[in-house]
Design an enzyme around this catalytic site. Structure first.
Site, mmCIF file in Angstrom:
data_model
loop_
_atom_site.group_PDB
_atom_site.id
_atom_site.type_symbol
_atom_site.label_atom_id
_atom_site.label_comp_id
_atom_site.label_asym_id
_atom_site.label_seq_id
_atom_site.Cartn_x
_atom_site.Cartn_y
_atom_site.Cartn_z
ATOM 1 N N GLU A 25 15.186 49.243 40.818
ATOM 2 C CA GLU A 25 15.511 49.911 42.096
ATOM 3 C C GLU A 25 16.818 50.693 42.016
ATOM 4 O O GLU A 25 17.617 50.502 41.091
ATOM 5 C CB GLU A 25 15.565 48.897 43.243
ATOM 6 C CG GLU A 25 16.675 47.891 43.116
ATOM 7 C CD GLU A 25 17.164 47.354 44.460
ATOM 8 O OE1 GLU A 25 17.485 48.157 45.348
ATOM 9 O OE2 GLU A 25 17.238 46.125 44.588
ATOM 10 N N LYS A 160 20.360 35.379 48.494
ATOM 11 C CA LYS A 160 21.818 35.305 48.670
ATOM 12 C C LYS A 160 22.176 34.497 49.899
ATOM 13 O O LYS A 160 21.521 34.620 50.931
ATOM 14 C CB LYS A 160 22.374 36.706 48.936
ATOM 15 C CG LYS A 160 22.825 37.429 47.721
ATOM 16 C CD LYS A 160 23.299 38.818 48.067
ATOM 17 C CE LYS A 160 22.268 39.690 48.666
ATOM 18 N NZ LYS A 160 21.085 40.067 48.085
HETATM 19 N N1 PSU Z 1 20.763 42.431 47.111
HETATM 20 C C1 PSU Z 1 21.723 42.742 46.210
HETATM 21 N N2 PSU Z 1 22.091 44.009 46.041
HETATM 22 C C2 PSU Z 1 21.504 44.993 46.761
HETATM 23 C C3 PSU Z 1 20.457 44.661 47.673
HETATM 24 C C4 PSU Z 1 20.131 43.360 47.824
HETATM 25 O O1 PSU Z 1 22.275 41.873 45.568
HETATM 26 O O2 PSU Z 1 21.886 46.140 46.592
HETATM 27 C C5 PSU Z 1 19.731 45.742 48.402
HETATM 28 C C6 PSU Z 1 18.262 45.801 47.945
HETATM 29 O O3 PSU Z 1 17.914 47.153 47.773
HETATM 30 C C7 PSU Z 1 17.496 45.201 49.113
HETATM 31 C C8 PSU Z 1 18.360 45.657 50.257
HETATM 32 O O4 PSU Z 1 16.178 45.648 49.220
HETATM 33 O O5 PSU Z 1 19.686 45.483 49.795
HETATM 34 C C9 PSU Z 1 18.100 44.886 51.522
HETATM 35 O O6 PSU Z 1 18.689 45.529 52.589
HETATM 36 P P1 PSU Z 1 18.335 45.076 54.093
HETATM 37 O O7 PSU Z 1 18.930 43.729 54.235
HETATM 38 O O8 PSU Z 1 19.028 46.117 54.942
HETATM 39 O O9 PSU Z 1 16.855 45.115 54.213
#
Ligand code: PSU
Ligand code: MN
Length: 306
Positions: A25, A160
């Site tokens: 990604e 996380k």
């Molecule tokens: N976890 C990480 N680094 C990131 C992300 C998640 O350790 O950069 C990113 C991923 O692209 C994930 C997004 O899909 O954050 C989730 O964002 P949200 O909580 O706004 O859906």
């Protein structure tokens, strides 16, 4: 579809020959890590996938075109542009494409594009989930709904603890998404290799994971699979430091009234600042570890298909 999607020749050929391909990604590059560590890590991820015998395909949107398999120059572009690139989930895709913008794809966006291109395995750091306090804010990542519907296996380092781990597990259970532990029965918590929660099933080999994925999709059961791969213990962060940093970051987020798609990037950045970069080092180590496992699972899957 060709108007929207450009698959690079190496990836295209690998897909046609049923060789293992691993999607990577780009939101982790633009919003997840600072420059230049983000670019270095993205390139190291690609090298790790190759070393393990698969073809990497880093995915982003450049000038409104979805690119499957970025060039080094394109990875550099996304990395340098950082948060000025649009963080793109399912909701954002039509806007970014029709306005010919640059977009970095989240787990949700990358799953959609992987499925369009025929890629079944995807490595990242962590997936989005149900946020702490979601009973008030209703902040639940689009990644979870994508996992419910889109047939891609996502290899991550667990969930996380900026998120609500048990609620995220409940949501995935409701949606019928298996959460597998690679050689662990404890749900990994991203920077930490364990948590007080359990995965659904512990699997011991990449072959067993590939077999489960094949079985799910052979049965026509729509949706993804979450493979959680614990960060190697030696590289795992200090639990107390991480807990404190997350508490502080969550308070700062509330005080600054941050919400919506800005929440996750804000929290990750604050945790990295508060831990003096310790969380960033752990993040880099765990992503690389996931790239290797995703490549091994992809190889096992395509071996069975032969
Ligand atoms: N976890 C990480 N680094 C990131 C992300 C998640 O350790 O950069 C990113 C991923 O692209 C994930 C997004 O899909 O954050 C989730 O964002 P949200 O909580 O706004 O859906
Ligand atoms: Mn959200």
């Amino acid at each position: 579809m060709r108007d929207y999607l450009k698959i690079n020749p190496e990836v295209n050929e690998a897909l046609a020959r049923k060789q293992p391909v691993v999607a990577l990604e780009s939101t982790i590059i633009s919003h997840g890590m600072p420059y230049p560590e983000n670019v270095k890590t993205a390139l190291a991820c690609e090298a790790k996938v190759r070393e393990a015998g698969a073809i990497p395909a880093t995915i982003a949107i450049i000038d409104g075109k979805i690119i499957v398999g970025l060039t080094v120059a394109e990875i550099e572009l996304i990395g340098q542009a950082g948060e000025t690139v649009v963080k793109t989930s399912r909701r954002d895709l039509p806007y970014v494409i029709s306005n010919k913008l640059n977009g970095a794809l989240t787990v949700s966006g990358t799953m959609i594009v992987s499925a369009l291109a025929g890629i079944k395995f995807f490595a990242t750091g962590g997936i989005g989930g149900v946020h702490r306090g979601a009973e008030i804010t209703m902040d639940i990542s689009a990644d979870l709904e994508e996992l419910a519907h889109t047939n891609v296996c996502v290899v991550c380092a667990g969930i996380k603890s900026i998120l609500d781990l048990p609620k995220t597990l409940e949501y995935l259970e409701t949606k019928g998404v298996p959460v597998l532990g690679y050689q662990t029965d404890s749900l990994p918590a991203f920077y930490l290799s364990t948590s007080p929660y359990k995965v659904n099933y512990q699997l011991k080999t990449p072959q067993a994971i590939a077999q489960l994925a094949k079985t799910k999709w052979d049965l026509g059961l729509q949706g993804g699979i979450v493979v959680t791969n614990p960060i190697p213990k030696a590289l795992s962060a200090d639990p107390e430091l991480i807990d404190q940093a997350i508490d502080q970051a969550l308070k700062a987020m509330q005080a600054a009234k941050i919400q919506g798609k800005e929440s996750t990037p804000f929290l990750l950045k604050r945790v990295a600042e508060i831990t003096g970069g310790q969380s960033l080092q752990a993040n880099i180590a765990l992503v690389l570890n996931n790239c290797r496992l995703a490549a091994e699972i992809a190889k096992a899957y395509w071996n069975m298909e032969d």
